[in-house]
Design an enzyme around this catalytic site. Sequence first.
Site, PDB file in Angstrom:
ATOM      1  N   THR A   1     -44.824  90.735 -42.041  1.00 27.94           N
ATOM      2  CA  THR A   1     -46.242  90.530 -41.748  1.00 27.94           C
ATOM      3  C   THR A   1     -46.693  89.191 -42.318  1.00 27.94           C
ATOM      4  O   THR A   1     -46.015  88.617 -43.172  1.00 27.94           O
ATOM      5  CB  THR A   1     -47.119  91.619 -42.399  1.00 27.94           C
TER       6      THR A   1
ATOM      7  N   HIS B   1     -43.728 102.432 -47.088  1.00 23.72           N
ATOM      8  CA  HIS B   1     -43.951 101.136 -46.421  1.00 23.72           C
ATOM      9  C   HIS B   1     -42.840 100.115 -46.633  1.00 23.72           C
ATOM     10  O   HIS B   1     -42.744  99.144 -45.874  1.00 23.72           O
ATOM     11  CB  HIS B   1     -45.281 100.556 -46.908  1.00 23.72           C
TER      12      HIS B   1
ATOM     13  N   TYR C   1     -58.296  90.238 -46.444  1.00 24.60           N
ATOM     14  CA  TYR C   1     -56.917  90.265 -45.932  1.00 24.60           C
ATOM     15  C   TYR C   1     -56.904  91.033 -44.627  1.00 24.60           C
ATOM     16  O   TYR C   1     -57.452  92.113 -44.542  1.00 24.60           O
ATOM     17  CB  TYR C   1     -56.084  90.990 -46.984  1.00 24.60           C
TER      18      TYR C   1
HETATM   19  O1  BUJ Z   1     -49.970  93.666 -44.701  1.00 21.16           O
HETATM   20  C1  BUJ Z   1     -48.891  94.241 -44.763  1.00 21.16           C
HETATM   21  O2  BUJ Z   1     -47.839  93.660 -45.035  1.00 21.16           O
HETATM   22  C2  BUJ Z   1     -48.809  95.681 -44.468  1.00 21.16           C
HETATM   23  C3  BUJ Z   1     -50.153  96.388 -44.388  1.00 21.16           C
HETATM   24  C4  BUJ Z   1     -50.698  96.616 -45.779  1.00 21.16           C
HETATM   25  N1  BUJ Z   1     -52.113  97.027 -45.847  1.00 21.16           N
HETATM   26  C5  BUJ Z   1     -52.297  98.375 -45.335  1.00 21.16           C
HETATM   27  C6  BUJ Z   1     -52.487  97.010 -47.265  1.00 21.16           C
HETATM   28  C7  BUJ Z   1     -53.017  96.116 -45.119  1.00 21.16           C
HETATM   29  N2  BUJ Z   1     -49.922  97.645 -43.716  1.00 21.16           N
HETATM   30  C8  BUJ Z   1     -50.432  97.931 -42.533  1.00 21.16           C
HETATM   31  O3  BUJ Z   1     -51.194  97.171 -41.991  1.00 21.16           O
HETATM   32  C9  BUJ Z   1     -50.050  99.243 -41.874  1.00 21.16           C
HETATM   33  C10 BUJ Z   1     -51.268 100.087 -41.763  1.00 21.16           C
HETATM   34  C11 BUJ Z   1     -51.099 101.227 -40.828  1.00 21.16           C
HETATM   35  C12 BUJ Z   1     -52.338 102.059 -40.750  1.00 21.16           C
HETATM   36  C13 BUJ Z   1     -53.397 101.367 -39.960  1.00 21.16           C
HETATM   37  C14 BUJ Z   1     -54.571 102.227 -39.723  1.00 21.16           C
HETATM   38  C15 BUJ Z   1     -55.376 101.765 -38.544  1.00 21.16           C
HETATM   39  C16 BUJ Z   1     -56.413 102.767 -38.235  1.00 21.16           C
HETATM   40  C17 BUJ Z   1     -56.917 102.729 -36.856  1.00 21.16           C
HETATM   41  C18 BUJ Z   1     -57.846 103.877 -36.560  1.00 21.16           C
HETATM   42  C19 BUJ Z   1     -59.219 103.789 -37.182  1.00 21.16           C
HETATM   43  C20 BUJ Z   1     -59.984 105.058 -36.944  1.00 21.16           C
HETATM   44  C21 BUJ Z   1     -61.451 104.922 -36.898  1.00 21.16           C
HETATM   45  C22 BUJ Z   1     -62.085 106.237 -36.582  1.00 21.16           C
HETATM   46  C23 BUJ Z   1     -63.532 106.228 -36.375  1.00 21.16           C
END
Ligand code: BUJ
Length: 629
Positions: A493, A367, A480
Amino acid sequence: LGPAGRRAYWRSVGLTEGIVSQVDTDHHFVHRSTIPTMHFQDSLPRLPIPKLEHTLKRYLAAQEPLLDDKQYRNTKRIAKEFEKGAGKRLHRELVELDEKNTHTSYISDPWFNMYLSAREPVVLNFNPFISLTPDPREAYNNQLVRATNLIISSIKFLNSLKNNYLRPDIYYGNPKWSQSRLFKNFIRLLPTSVSWYGAYMVNAYPLDMSQYNRLFRSSRIPKPNKDELFTSECSRHLLVMRNGHFYVFDVLDSVDNILHPSEIVAHLIYIIQEADRLPEFALSYLTTEDRNIWATVRQQLLEAGNEENLKKIDSAIFCLCLDNIFPKDEDELSHCLLHGNGFNRWFDKSFSLIITGDGRAGINFEHSWGDGVAVLRFVNEVYRNSTRHPALLPHSRSTETTVITCERLKFKLNDSIQSAIHVAHKKFDERKKKMSMKRFQFRKFGKDYIVKQRMSPDAIFQLACQITFYRQFGKVVPSYEACSTAAFKHGRTETIRPTSMLTKQCSQAIVEERVHSADFRNGFDRHLFALKHLAVSRGEPTPDFFLDTAYQNINHNIISTSTLQSPAVNLGGFGPVVSDGFGIGYHVLDNWLGCNATSYLDGELQEFLRCLEYSLNDIFDILEGRPLR
Ligand code: BUJ
């Protein structure tokens, strides 16, 4: 492996006539954009530093639902003192520094620093995963066919990027412009110093493209106390992992022509046949270690004569993990893509493309170098390209003249390294056992219904999480939601704080049967983070404001959420960010919504998802004007 052996292998994986390749019309690019990839980069707006007064106002608004009256008064007092004292000075210095660094954003450096200085293992703590929707045509989901097609589409993406042919990311306020030739031709002619303004005039917002420079040929290198990012300028080889073994072979020639699909698949077959058993010591467990431990062992590896091999891993275009796993359901697939068995991954690679034995595909990404927007764009393009223009077709005639030029990387492992691998393996197995991951689906409504009610689908899901936690634990906790600031130069972000006094009242009301609506706050987290980073990096004592337990508490995000939506993605997720919290990847689709949630507290996670179902039913009843059950 001779042609006869390959034919036998094809037969054994159900490809009766063997596999043959066919290259689609545009051999080397996913597309050729009218607007050059980096056209807007020079004129992107800069990430604004909010006024300190506004940041603190938003901070206090986010703290209020988390504190009792006395605690809140105390935190308010500390914030006021900060505003007049240390905060005022730090803010002024941050603004001055920002004015001197107009090529970047005020958050870029502190944010890289945050990731690279973290000493926890990247797996489970930082690396997320995204799972690709299966290819709609069943035969293309054969492991070798899918791997070959995805490799080729990925390399086409790389070539498009390097030649400035990749369409720049643009958020269209009015999507009609995305198809307009007139718009593209007009924008293309504008000098790069003003191109952003041209797009802005028609309500289109180009996004920062700088992260793509580290998507390929990149790795995170463990170093004592702070890791480094490495990107090779011109490597041509792919890293392939199978049963814990490492192989490299060139997928590009000296003028960036992509290796013929039949040759790629021949190399993959060779690898699968050769790497038929696990190594005694699987080196890749080391990438699951604490970063300082891994940094020490890496130094030992270099001293033991493995420099060339490590360089090949670090500089590889990306890592393909050809897994020998057939997940029985989506939960097992999620575990496979988030952490897998540890021996067939190199978690430090900018990203790994993982293909299971039954052709399910996913990305696990490191990341620090970039965020979800860049990785999602990559996933969208390779999914689209590999399904619309597959380079390799199943069930055709085979070509069998390939010369295999694949190299297996053999490492010299002394006793000390072997024992470090053994320890890393044990620790990893214990940690992954402790983490649960569960999928949840709710089919009574989705985006269409919520939009008809003139509400925000995202806000409804976030509100449901707030109500759920309150229902389960009777309290409100720091939450968050990740949101992108890629609309600004070198943006990363910002945090949306889904908790407010209104969501608190709403949660209380729904649990106690009265209704309010929700509202979402503007970001304050990155500004405060940058001020703290400035003080620490200058060796100054940490201001009292950051030592306030309320500040530390609001950064202990029990509920951590992230969303993305795309037909190319059917699953995704990430680990909890605190030991007592939930990591929730979710999407709200047209007619249903769902999430993939992780936690180290298995019982609580099950209960959370049970309560989420209740909360969404409550919201549905309210929207339908029915009394709560
Ligand atoms: O916040 C940040 O700076 C980066 C964040 C950190 N955190 C993950 C801790 C929040 N990073 C991201 O947001 C990237 C995440 C990428 C993966 C996202 C997954 C989304 C899933 C969607 C599908 C859900 C499936 C449901 C099935 C029934």
